[in-house]
Structures are given as structure tokens and as C-alpha cells.
Design an enzyme around this catalytic site. Structure first.
Site, PDB file in Angstrom:
ATOM      1  N   LYS A   1      93.387 -25.511 -18.211  1.00 59.28           N
ATOM      2  CA  LYS A   1      92.782 -26.809 -17.869  1.00 59.28           C
ATOM      3  C   LYS A   1      93.560 -27.530 -16.768  1.00 59.28           C
ATOM      4  O   LYS A   1      92.970 -28.241 -15.966  1.00 59.28           O
ATOM      5  CB  LYS A   1      92.650 -27.695 -19.108  1.00 59.28           C
ATOM      6  CG  LYS A   1      91.594 -27.167 -20.074  1.00 59.28           C
ATOM      7  CD  LYS A   1      91.046 -28.230 -20.995  1.00 59.28           C
ATOM      8  CE  LYS A   1      89.837 -27.661 -21.751  1.00 59.28           C
ATOM      9  NZ  LYS A   1      89.245 -28.571 -22.709  1.00 59.28           N
TER      10      LYS A   1
ATOM     11  N   LYS B   1      81.521 -26.526 -22.329  1.00 57.64           N
ATOM     12  CA  LYS B   1      80.778 -27.748 -21.979  1.00 57.64           C
ATOM     13  C   LYS B   1      81.104 -28.221 -20.577  1.00 57.64           C
ATOM     14  O   LYS B   1      80.303 -28.886 -19.937  1.00 57.64           O
ATOM     15  CB  LYS B   1      81.179 -28.901 -22.919  1.00 57.64           C
ATOM     16  CG  LYS B   1      80.831 -28.736 -24.354  1.00 57.64           C
ATOM     17  CD  LYS B   1      81.095 -30.069 -25.055  1.00 57.64           C
ATOM     18  CE  LYS B   1      81.896 -29.958 -26.322  1.00 57.64           C
ATOM     19  NZ  LYS B   1      83.351 -30.012 -26.139  1.00 57.64           N
TER      20      LYS B   1
ATOM     21  N   LYS C   1      84.794 -17.932 -21.186  1.00 51.43           N
ATOM     22  CA  LYS C   1      84.067 -18.440 -22.353  1.00 51.43           C
ATOM     23  C   LYS C   1      83.041 -19.484 -21.941  1.00 51.43           C
ATOM     24  O   LYS C   1      83.226 -20.184 -20.929  1.00 51.43           O
ATOM     25  CB  LYS C   1      85.031 -18.994 -23.405  1.00 51.43           C
ATOM     26  CG  LYS C   1      85.619 -20.338 -23.107  1.00 51.43           C
ATOM     27  CD  LYS C   1      86.156 -21.003 -24.381  1.00 51.43           C
ATOM     28  CE  LYS C   1      86.489 -22.452 -24.047  1.00 51.43           C
ATOM     29  NZ  LYS C   1      86.328 -23.407 -25.077  1.00 51.43           N
TER      30      LYS C   1
HETATM   31  N1  AQP Z   1      82.415 -20.343 -26.097  1.00 48.38           N
HETATM   32  C1  AQP Z   1      82.761 -20.603 -27.350  1.00 48.38           C
HETATM   33  N2  AQP Z   1      82.561 -19.666 -28.310  1.00 48.38           N
HETATM   34  C2  AQP Z   1      82.906 -19.920 -29.605  1.00 48.38           C
HETATM   35  N3  AQP Z   1      83.441 -21.097 -30.010  1.00 48.38           N
HETATM   36  C3  AQP Z   1      83.645 -22.044 -29.076  1.00 48.38           C
HETATM   37  N4  AQP Z   1      84.144 -23.296 -29.139  1.00 48.38           N
HETATM   38  C4  AQP Z   1      84.123 -23.848 -27.910  1.00 48.38           C
HETATM   39  N5  AQP Z   1      83.613 -22.987 -27.012  1.00 48.38           N
HETATM   40  C5  AQP Z   1      83.309 -21.853 -27.714  1.00 48.38           C
HETATM   41  C6  AQP Z   1      84.616 -23.921 -30.356  1.00 48.38           C
HETATM   42  O1  AQP Z   1      84.029 -25.207 -30.449  1.00 48.38           O
HETATM   43  C7  AQP Z   1      84.964 -26.083 -31.086  1.00 48.38           C
HETATM   44  C8  AQP Z   1      85.085 -27.353 -30.310  1.00 48.38           C
HETATM   45  O2  AQP Z   1      85.596 -27.151 -29.026  1.00 48.38           O
HETATM   46  P1  AQP Z   1      86.052 -28.422 -28.170  1.00 48.38           P
HETATM   47  O3  AQP Z   1      84.902 -29.117 -27.604  1.00 48.38           O
HETATM   48  O4  AQP Z   1      86.946 -29.284 -28.952  1.00 48.38           O
HETATM   49  O5  AQP Z   1      86.896 -27.803 -27.050  1.00 48.38           O
HETATM   50  P2  AQP Z   1      86.758 -26.480 -26.283  1.00 48.38           P
HETATM   51  O6  AQP Z   1      87.143 -25.339 -27.154  1.00 48.38           O
HETATM   52  O7  AQP Z   1      87.545 -26.656 -25.037  1.00 48.38           O
HETATM   53  O8  AQP Z   1      85.169 -26.391 -25.996  1.00 48.38           O
HETATM   54  P3  AQP Z   1      84.449 -26.536 -24.632  1.00 48.38           P
HETATM   55  O9  AQP Z   1      82.993 -26.440 -24.865  1.00 48.38           O
HETATM   56  O10 AQP Z   1      85.033 -25.579 -23.662  1.00 48.38           O
HETATM   57  O11 AQP Z   1      84.762 -28.043 -24.251  1.00 48.38           O
HETATM   58  P4  AQP Z   1      85.412 -28.618 -22.943  1.00 48.38           P
HETATM   59  O12 AQP Z   1      84.643 -28.007 -21.826  1.00 48.38           O
HETATM   60  O13 AQP Z   1      85.215 -30.107 -23.064  1.00 48.38           O
HETATM   61  O14 AQP Z   1      86.838 -28.229 -22.946  1.00 48.38           O
HETATM   62  C9  AQP Z   1      86.265 -25.314 -31.228  1.00 48.38           C
HETATM   63  O15 AQP Z   1      86.359 -24.842 -32.559  1.00 48.38           O
HETATM   64  C10 AQP Z   1      86.113 -24.171 -30.284  1.00 48.38           C
HETATM   65  O16 AQP Z   1      86.837 -23.037 -30.697  1.00 48.38           O
END
Ligand code: AQP
Length: 351
Positions: free
Chosen positions: A131, A217, A214
């Protein structure tokens, strides 16, 4: 640092014998919930809620602000995530649903953990490196200390089990290390050592544009992900345009080994249909993507459409969402306050 972390459901539990099983997890209110969040996290949250164990599900707004968030969008995303939780099957009467900032004990315990965790531990966190990117000097201090706040989120409730996607495994290992170090430093057996629960066919849903990244969002390309707010046409278009190779689907799961994009779509199908990769291969092995992708899109629309419609309905009444979050927070605080107080006592801090 501990080496391997076992992933296990509460039923298979042996460690933390002296602690009441309790489940905590959270999601950041950034942008819109995406399919990876749903399959890797929210679907598990609902299953664990219905297993009879006490469950707390948080909207981690204080994590979201570790990178810039537009204030109006953060408020919208917080309510939208609450709506997404409820529309996916979380019941505010059974689970405590709340946003992190409404329970100030999270940040208070996080400060104590800032003083327990070691710089070297945080320096190893791959999510910070991803990040922060090349401009590490310009990353917020909060982004660096994020895993300590996450450890506080979990340990504040003496959580024993944390359902997450694969990408969060390293952060749970850090929470375990903090619990162990705190207990050792002060000669107590106060914090449990929480277990990650990483289960299902889609613990790591990949980007639709790049099978090595992966689904996220915050990916700049909206075409890389399925949002829970996408309509049927958008979902169909995104799957139609999803990157694949020119070969038909293989006959067995082994044939997916060096085909990350194909494997991703099959995993998504298996997870959405509560089935297995082998069963999907049995049905679609040897078929072309032009046949498989529309079936996948139909399945996704059938699963996500009702959730999306219910989210829309819930979002019409933001005051009711706020009331639910306030109620969840006050129930969560009743658990958190004595655990924070005891943490201060153990450290010799007078309050
Ligand atoms: N691609 C994924 N596959 C499986 N699980 C996922 N999670 C996120 N992306 C995937 C799971 O969702 C939960 C919440 O994630 P988060 O929003 O707290 O942060 P993150 O993991 O960083 O998810 P994003 O979508 O990538 O958010 P941003 O872009 O805001 O950083 C966690 O349990 C995560 O494992």
C-alpha cells in the site's frame, strides 16, 4: 515471530481452552464491497453467526483513514457496508454490528500495543509495503501502525477466532505475537492467541484483469472487480471481459495449475454455488469460456442481485442504520471496557 498459523473452525478448537469462543472480524468502509470481500469474509461471517458462538462484526473506519478518504464518501461507505452486512444475512440481534470509532477502547488498547509490538515486526508486513508503494516516506504513520490497531480490534474482545481472507493471515500472526509477548512480558495468561479462520473455495479472489493480483475495492480499474452494488448488465460485462487464456477449461482441477485466470473464475463459481472445484470441472471441463462465462455471470447475478436490492432498500433509512450501529457499539463496549481496564491494571497504569 511465530512460524505457521493453523487455520481452524471453532468446533475443532483445542488452544485457548480457558476462553469463551468468540468471533470478531472487520472490513474497511472504502469504495464498495467487492466479491472478494463477500466470498472471503462476509459469507464466512454469516456462517459463524449461525454456529451459535458470540460474534462481533466491525466496520473499521479508523483503518480506512490510514489512506486518504473523502469525508462524505467515508460516511456513505460506512452506512453502505452496514447495509451490505445486513443484506448478506448478518442479523443485528444475533451479531454485534458497529463501526470502530464508536468504541474508543479500540484506539486505547492500540496505544498499549504500539508499545508492545516491535518495529522489526511491522517492517515485515507485506500489506504496508504494497500500500505504501515506492513512496514509503510519504505513507501515513497510521498505515505503518495499522496491524497494531487490528491486533487491538481482535484482542479487545478476547477473540478466539477471526474469519478473514488469505491476505490477512500475516496480520493475524502479528496479533498472535502481540498477545504472546504481552502475556510473557507481564507474566499473565490474559490474552488468548487468536486463530485465523481461512476457509472456503475463494479465500483469495483475484482481479478479473490480472490473475496475479487480488481483487480489491481500491484497484483503480473498476473492471477488475465485481462490486456488490453492480447491476446485472455490469456483472455480465465484467465477466465477459475478464482476462482468460485461449484454451478451453481443463477436464480436472490439476489442469488449472498454471492458469491463474481460469482458476480464479472456477474458484468463484465453486464458492458462489457452495460447491467444489472438482464438481465445477465435472460440469464445465472441456467447455469454452464463451460458454462458461455467461453461466458464471448468471450465477453471480442470482446470488448478488437480492443482496444488492436489499442494500438499496436499507440505504433509504440511514437513521435506522445509525441506530443499529449505536446499539451494536454499546453492546460491544460492555465487553471491551473491562478488558481494557484490566490491561491497564496489568501494566500498572492507574485509571
Ligand atoms: N480478493 C479477496 N479475496 C478474498 N478475501 C478478500 N478480502 C479482501 N479482498 C479479498 C477479505 O475481506 C476482508 C476485508 O478486507 P478490508 O476491506 O478490510 O481490506 P482489504 O483486505 O485490503 O480489502 P480490499 O478490498 O483490498 O480493500 P482496500 O482496497 O480498501 O484495501 C478481509 O478479511 C480480507 O481478507
Amino acid at each position: 515471530m511465530t512460524d505457521a498459523v493453523q487455520t481452524q473452525s471453532p468446533q475443532a478448537d483445542a488452544p485457548n481452552a480457558g476462553f469463551t469462543p468468540r468471533v470478531f472480524s472487520g472490513i474497511q468502509p472504502t469504495n464498495h464491497l467487492q466479491l472478494g470481500n463477500y466470498l472471503g469474509a462476509v459469507k464466512r461471517f454469516v456462517e459463524m453467526q449461525d454456529s451459535g458462538i458470540e460474534t462481533l462484526y466491525c466496520i473499521v473506519d479508523l483503518h480506512a483513514i490510514t489512506v486518504w478518504q473523502d469525508p462524505a464518501d467515508l460516511s456513505r461507505a460506512t452506512r453502505e457496508l452496514a447495509a451490505g452486512y445486513i443484506a448478506s444475512g448478518l442479523d443485528p440481534a444475533k451479531s454485534m454490528l458497529f463501526n470502530q470509532a464508536r468504541v474508543p477502547e479500540h484506539t486505547q488498547l492500540a496505544w498499549l500495543f504500539n508499545c508492545v509490538a516491535r518495529m522489526g515486526w511491522l517492517n515485515r508486513m507485506t500489506q504496508f509495503k504494497d500500500k505504501a508503494g515506492k513512496n514509503r516516506e510519504n505513507a501515513s504513520v497510521g498505515l505503518f501502525a495499522y496491524p497494531n490497531l487490528m491486533a487491538a480490534d481482535i484482542l479487545l474482545y478476547h477473540t478466539t477466532h477471526v474469519p478473514v481472507g488469505e491476505d490477512q493471515k500475516q496480520h493475524i500472526e502479528l496479533a498472535r505475537d502481540i498477545a504472546i509477548k504481552f502475556n510473557n512480558d507481564f507474566g499473565v495468561d490474559f490474552f488468548p492467541v487468536p486463530e485465523p479462520v481461512i476457509e472456503g473455495a475463494a479465500t483469495r479472489v483475484m482481479s478479473l484483469r490480472d490473475g496475479s493480483k487480488k481483487m480489491s475495492k481500491s484497484d483503480p480499474s473498476d473492471m477488475s472487480r465485481i462490486n456488490l452494488t453492480d447491476d446485472a448488465d455490469t456483472i455480465a460485462k465484467k465477466f465477459r471481459k475478464a482476462k482468460t487464456d485461449p484454451e478451453p477449461l481443463p477436464d480436472t482441477a490439476d489442469g488449472l495449475t498454471d492458469r491463474p485466470e481460469a482458476r480464479n473464475l472456477v474458484n468463484i463459481y465453486a464458492a458462489l454455488s457452495d460447491s467444489t472445484v472438482d464438481a465445477v470441472m465435472g460440469e464445465y471441463g472441456g467447455k469454452a469460456f464463451s460458454e462458461f462465462k455467461p453461466k458464471l455471470a448468471d450465477l453471480a447475478v442470482a446470488t448478488l442481485g437480492p443482496i444488492s436490492a436489499e442494500m438499496d432498500r436499507l440505504m433509504q433509512d440511514p437513521a435506522e442504520i445509525d441506530r443499529i450501529l449505536e446499539d451494536g457499539a454499546s453492546r460491544a463496549r460492555a465487553i471491551a471496557a473491562p478488558i481494557l481496564k484490566r490491561s491497564y491494571d496489568i501494566m500498572g497504569i492507574l485509571i
